[in-house]
Write a protein that holds these residues in place. Structure first.
Motif: not given
Ligand code: ADP
Length: 478
Positions: A355, A358-359, A382, A387, A395, A400-402, A412-414, A416-418, A441
């Motif tokens: 992540n 990616k971000y 990073d 966010i 998130i 759920k994505q921002v 992304g699928t939303g 990874g974090l859950p 973040s």
């Molecule tokens: P995804 O596969 O979309 O990355 P995650 O569950 O890992 O799914 O993350 C959910 C959302 O959290 C992301 O779509 C993004 O909007 C936000 N996010 C996660 N990590 C970061 C980060 N390091 N910086 C900014 N936004 C982030």
């Protein structure tokens, strides 16, 4: 004051006192009859009148007492018996058995005070005196005869006064008992109403519970279907995807013949997309396992160095794609021990590092590991897009994505974090986020340090861990 209750009690008293009074009258009359007959006396009509009237009036009075104007019947009883007594007295005045009649007036005084009102005894006495005088006078007896009657008359007066006082006391006591009784009744009625309400509420609760139960079973059923579907689809897709990725890789490497630059480029894209799809499938499968409660951990005591280094090397390729971002690690001099499932923790760390890559367009990404007395912290910081606070909790929810359009661009699928949060929490840890839009973040995983246990405690811990692992929780390696 509540008179109803006293009246009820007087009625009860009357139902006892009236028959007793009437029986005494009858006994006296029968006794007189026997004596008169044996003495050869004539003119016994007055005795027969008493014999007949007394039971009739008693019956009438008791019946009348049950009606609304209850005291009328009782007054009738007393009045008729006063007259009967005067009649008997008038006839028996001159003989020996007539001497006891004045005492019968006392009996009526008692009966009146007890069954009508405290003052009624005095009234009866007041009426009996002229009646007695009348009877004596009609019989033409001398003033001396009045002297003989003085004692029963005074006795009657004293009895009337005593009855008045004690009946007043009795009435007060009865009335205060009556007030208490009414209050108790009102309280009982209130309690009864509350009980009714409670049982209605209970019924509602029971039916709500039943509905909830039905809804829960339906939700469980749906969840099972979804989990099974996800499992099946993931498995079905994984096999062909693996083939695509592997064959694309072999072709790209020139394993089955020369490939030109464009073909290599296309094959690399196929391979990369294939890997991404595999990652998505793995996430879906993990989510399905989490929801089905089948997500297992295999714990080991480790120092996390391997976990960190392997995670970093997994995302190294992605990092190298952007020169504007530098990557750094800050590791402790001495690695603290933790009890973790290395593969799962690595997966969580890769999610966070992935992540961050990616971000983050420019700046740096840092992996920091440090510890205090009780915990070990893994921090991925990073300098990326950051966010907004309102998304900090969101998130961590599935899918759920921002900003979903921006997120799609980054693929992304939303999930990874859950998944990361779930696996960290299953380790007894927490994951927190500090972030502001435009300022980057920082995700921090906090895990409890491993504390070696005493041999005896260790065996107990093993037993507990084994029990837990049988329930699908942790493996008993630490
Ligand atoms: P995804 O596969 O979309 O990355 P995650 O569950 O890992 O799914 O993350 C959910 C959302 O959290 C992301 O779509 C993004 O909007 C936000 N996010 C996660 N990590 C970061 C980060 N390091 N910086 C900014 N936004 C982030």
């Amino acid at each position: 004051m509540n008179r109803e209750y006293s009246n009820e009690l007087r009625l009860d008293t009357a139902s006892l006192v009236f028959p007793v009074t009437s029986v005494l009258f009858l006994v006296y009359v029968l006794f007189s009859l026997v004596i008169s007959v044996s003495a050869g006396l004539s003119g016994l009509g007055h005795l027969l009148v008493v014999l007949l009237l007394s039971p009739l009036v008693t019956r009438y009075a008791l019946r009348q007492s049950k009606k609304p104007n209850a005291s009328t019947g009782r007054w009738v009883f007393i009045a008729v018996h006063l007259l009967l007594l005067t009649l008997l007295f008038g006839h028996n005045l001159s003989n020996s058995i007539g001497a006891v009649i004045p005492y019968f007036f006392t009996l009526l005084i008692i009966a009146a005070s007890m069954t009508i009102a405290p003052i009624a005894g005095l009234y009866v006495w007041g009426i009996s005196v002229p009646l007695v005088i009348l009877a004596v006078w009609l019989n033409g007896l001398s003033i001396l005869s009045f002297g003989n009657l003085l004692a029963p008359m005074i006795l009657g007066l004293l009895t009337a006064v005593a009855m008045y006082l004690s009946a007043m006391d009795w009435q007060l006591a009865v009335e205060s008992v009556s007030v208490l009784h009414r209050r108790a009744q009102a309280r009982r009625d209130e309690l009864f109403a509350i009980k009714e309400e409670l049982s209605a509420a209970n019924d509602r609760l029971i039916s709500l519970n039943q509905e909830l139960d039905r809804a829960r079973r339906a939700a469980l059923h749906e969840r099972d279907i979804r989990t099974r579907f996800m499992n099946n689809v993931s498995h079905e897709l994984r096999t062909p995807l693996n083939a695509i990725v592997n064959f694309a890789h072999i072709l790209k490497q020139g394993g089955v013949g020369e490939v030109n630059q464009i073909q290599t480029d296309y094959l690399a894209r196929i391979e990369k997309s294939g890997w991404h799809l595999l990652e998505v499938l793995n996430d879906l499968l993990d989510m399905a396992q989490i929801e089905a409660g089948e997500f297992r951990l295999y714990l080991k005591v480790s120092d996390l160095r391997d976990v960190c280094e392997e995670a970093v090397s997994s995302v190294q390729g992605l990092m190298l794609e952007n020169d504007a971002v530098t990557f750094q690690t800050e590791y402790p001099d001495e690695w603290p021990l933790v009890c973790v499932d290395q593969i799962r923790l690595k997966q969580g760390l890769i999610n966070l590092l992935g992540n961050a890559v990616k971000y983050t367009e420019t700046g740096s990404i840092t992996l920091r590991v440090f510890a205090d007395e009780t915990n070990v912290y893994l921090q991925v910081a990073d300098t990326g897009v950051g966010i907004a606070p309102e998304y900090h909790e969101l998130i961590f929810q599935e899918f759920k994505q921002v900003d979903e359009t921006a997120a799609r661009k980054r693929i992304g699928t939303g999930l990874g974090l859950p998944i990361t949060r779930h696996l960290v929490e299953r380790h007894g840890g927490t994951i927190t986020l500090e972030s502001e839009p435009g300022k980057g973040s920082t995700f921090t995983i906090c895990l409890p340090r491993y504390v070696p246990v005493e041999p005896r405690e260790e065996s107990m811990a093993l037993v507990a861990a084994e029990a837990e692992s049988r329930n699908g929780a942790l493996s008993p390696d630490c």
